[in-house]
Scaffold this active site. Structure first.
Site, PDB file in Angstrom:
ATOM      1  CG  ASP A 113      -2.077   1.137   1.221  1.00 21.01           C
ATOM      2  OD1 ASP A 113      -2.213   1.587   0.037  1.00 21.01           O
ATOM      3  OD2 ASP A 113      -2.917   1.059   1.906  1.00 21.01           O
ATOM      4  CG  ASP A 144      -3.017   3.846  -3.558  1.00 22.08           C
ATOM      5  OD1 ASP A 144      -3.429   2.506  -3.807  1.00 22.08           O
ATOM      6  OD2 ASP A 144      -2.945   4.115  -2.250  1.00 22.08           O
ATOM      7  CD  GLU A 145      -5.889  -0.350  -0.981  1.00 22.94           C
ATOM      8  OE1 GLU A 145      -5.556  -1.314  -0.977  1.00 22.94           O
ATOM      9  OE2 GLU A 145      -5.869   0.135  -0.651  1.00 22.94           O
TER      10      GLU A 145
END
Length: 608
Positions: A120, A210-211
């Site tokens: 993350d 974003d993960e």
DNA sequence: ATGACGTCG
DNA sequence: AAAACGACGTCAT
């Protein structure tokens, strides 16, 4: 202070009459927003933040809507709590045994052989902006316009969070720097990061921009590496090469990995060992809210029966099915045991279920303006459908009233739709219906969604070595024609007020031009998809319709133009049919479940 | 099937 | 004055 519980206009829609004064507490908690559990808030005085937000919000339409929701939720959890008390007086041995059997069954599925990690990025959008403007690192900064999508850790010290309205954030921190979001920039950066992730697991799964989830079992095997060392090296590699810091969780499954990545954020990692005791211990004290899938509402409901942590689930196992439904019970059982999926696969392998677009704007009541918005949405939608190479068999119109109440209406056109003109044609009747149902309707949002998707990709054509040309499937019209089409569409409504006959002629011409022309598609139309000739009825007059061989049907256009005329000529003096009025009248009265009615409990189900 | 609602990032 | 967007999933009806 929090003294007054707001002047409630108590009218007959409130059967129960009584109203707790402490409603404000839950409401304030609600107003704190959904990301309370996120990192960076630990040192923040939430009481104070909550006061400020409350005062900044009080009296606004948004606030009133939240208040309404909070009231309903409060009623619901009171019912749940009461029901639980009732249940516990009964003989629950059967339910208990069933619960235990299920837990035992689940236990057999436990797989501790995999190393799953969740990666993350820390305050991703803000971090990317800081790369371009390093001076922002030391000041409170957030990305997003009306609502913040991300903020840096300096801002979080002020109680600022993603999802917060920017004017509220400004109240908490007047010197907050606000940047508009720049998605191209973020996705470009995300691509850099993914390149590195792929070295650790080529089949990694992007959960969002974003993960990502990775299964690093093979990597650890091949490199004779401990998972923690592997993740350490992954994280430093990402940081060195992309200058973005990431946090990670390491666990036997995705659910726990996800929770773990938050624990040592930012720029940290946390591991839950692949041992049953480690997992059980970890879950025991874990607040339910941390689990992906348990949000603000479910958290409150669980809390109302005494479940705060995942460990608390066990002693309540006998009543969960009756209170929340079978699926919810199964989900909670998995939470208690700390089970989750271990198969991580590229997101491309998932099939898309819907494509949608929506926009928020200043309150609009004017019908023409609303049509302009709808037209715009249709055009956006066409672009999205072109990009994703889909058509929609069903079309859904979404509106948000000025009161923040959200309504949706959907229809199934005779053929899958993808062109702006068709999207508009089939969406407009739904809008018109809503306008009739809700006199003086004012909107703050309008959107379209297509589901029941049909792919327009030309797949499987290359088994003889033909390369499939990645040509976009919509080849219908040369650009200038599109312009003309929109213009004509506008003309359509205007002209409708004058002469039906002329209008019909125009429409016919339009249809001829706009409808999928057979000849221009050199290869087989849309590969594998064979659309059944859907049966369909006109949303205006409800007459059953048959699509013609071009896939469309002029009846709606005709019906629509009549409709528009009727509206324009007889507007004030309502020709509105009775059923609509009845609906409009009943809308406001919420379905206050009267006494005798049993068990209005809501059930929910989570993935898998 | 349809509409409301919850959840996530 | 002012609170996003896109996607997914359930449940009740």
């Amino acid at each position: 202070m929090a003294g007054e519980s707001t002047d409630r206009v108590v009218d007959e829609d409130n059967g129960s009459g009584h109203d707790k004064d402490n409603d404000n507490d839950t409401l304030k908690y609600q107003l704190l927003g959904p990301s309370l559990t996120k990192a960076g808030q630990d040192a923040v005085d939430q009481q104070k933040v909550s006061e400020i937000i409350y005062n900044a919000s009080k009296g606004s339409k948004f606030f009133n809507h939240e208040q309404e929701r909070d009231r309903n939720q409060t009623l619901k959890i009171e019912r749940i709590a009461a029901e639980k008390v009732r249940l516990e007086k009964l003989d629950l041995s059967y339910d208990l045994r069933r619960a235990d059997e299920y837990l035992a069954e689940l236990e057999l599925t436990r797989d501790l052989s995999q190393y799953v990690i969740h990666v993350d990025c820390d305050a991703f959008f803000a971090a990317v902006e800081e790369l371009d403007r390093p001076e922002l690192k030391t000041v409170p900064m957030a990305v997003g316009k009306g609502v913040l999508t991300t903020c840096n850790y300096v801002a979080r010290k002020f109680g600022i969070r993603s999802g917060m309205a920017s004017f509220v954030a400004k109240k908490l921190c007047p010197q907050l720097v606000l940047l508009p979001s720049n998605y191209e920039k973020y996705t470009a950066k995300a691509t850099e990061i993914r390149k590195i992730l792929a070295q650790y697991d080529p089949l990694f799964e992007s959960a969002s921009c974003d993960e990502a989830y990775l299964n690093i079992t093979a990597y650890c095997d091949e490199n004779q590496m401990d998972p923690e060392d592997a993740v350490q090296s992954l994280r430093s590699e990402v940081l060195e090469n992309t200058k973005i810091s990431v946090s990670a969780g390491i666990a036997p499954n995705a659910k726990i990995a996800k929770i773990s990545s938050n624990i040592n954020k930012p720029n940290g990692q946390f591991r839950v060992a692949n041992e049953r005791t480690a997992v059980m211990e970890f879950m025991q004290s874990l607040p339910c809210r941390k689990v992906n899938g348990i949000g603000r509402v479910f958290e409150r409901e669980l809390d109302s029966i005494g479940i705060k942590t995942c460990g608390d689930i066990y002693p309540h196992r006998a009543v969960l099915t009756k209170l929340f439904g079978e699926k919810a019970f199964q989900f909670l059982a998995q939470c208690y045991l700390g089970l989750g999926r271990t198969n991580i696969e590229p997101v491309e392998t998932h099939e898309r279920k819907s494509v949608s677009t929506e926009t928020t704007f200043h309150e609009i009541g004017d019908k023409e303006e609303l049509r302009a918005k709808l037209r715009w949405a249709a055009e956006e939608m066409e672009k999205d459908l072109t990009r994703t190479q889909f058509k929609g068999r069903t079309l859904c119109l979404k509106v948000k009233l000025h009161t923040f109440e959200v309504l949706t209406r959907q229809t199934a056109p005779p053929r899958a739709v993808s062109q702006a003109k068709d999207l508009y044609t089939y969406a407009l009747p739904m809008l018109i219906k809503l306008e009739k149902e809700i006199p003086g309707m004012k909107l703050r949002l309008l959107g379209l969604r297509c589901s029941n998707l049909v792919t327009t990709k030309k797949t499987g054509l290359n088994f003889f070595g033909f390369t499939t040309q990645p040509k976009p499937p919509t080849v219908e019209l040369p650009e200038p024609n599109k312009e003309h089409e929109i213009g004509a569409e506008e003309a359509f409504e205007a002209a409708a007020r004058q002469e039906v006959q002329d209008e019909m002629n125009d429409l016919e011409q339009l249809s001829q031009e706009a409808v999928i022309p057979g000849p221009s598609a050199p290869t087989i139309e849309t590969g594998p998809v064979e659309e059944p000739p859907a049966q369909w009825e006109c949303p205006i007059c409800s007459k059953p319709q048959v699509a013609d061989d071009r896939g469309f049907n002029d009846h709606v256009d005709f019906c629509l133009s009549r409709q528009t005329i009727r509206e324009a000529t007889q507007d004030t003096h309502s020709v509105v049919d009775e059923p609509s009025l009845a609906i409009a009248a009943s809308r406001k009265r919420k379905p206050v479940n009267t006494g005798g009615q049993e068990d209005p409990r809501q059930k929910r189900l989570f993935f898998r």
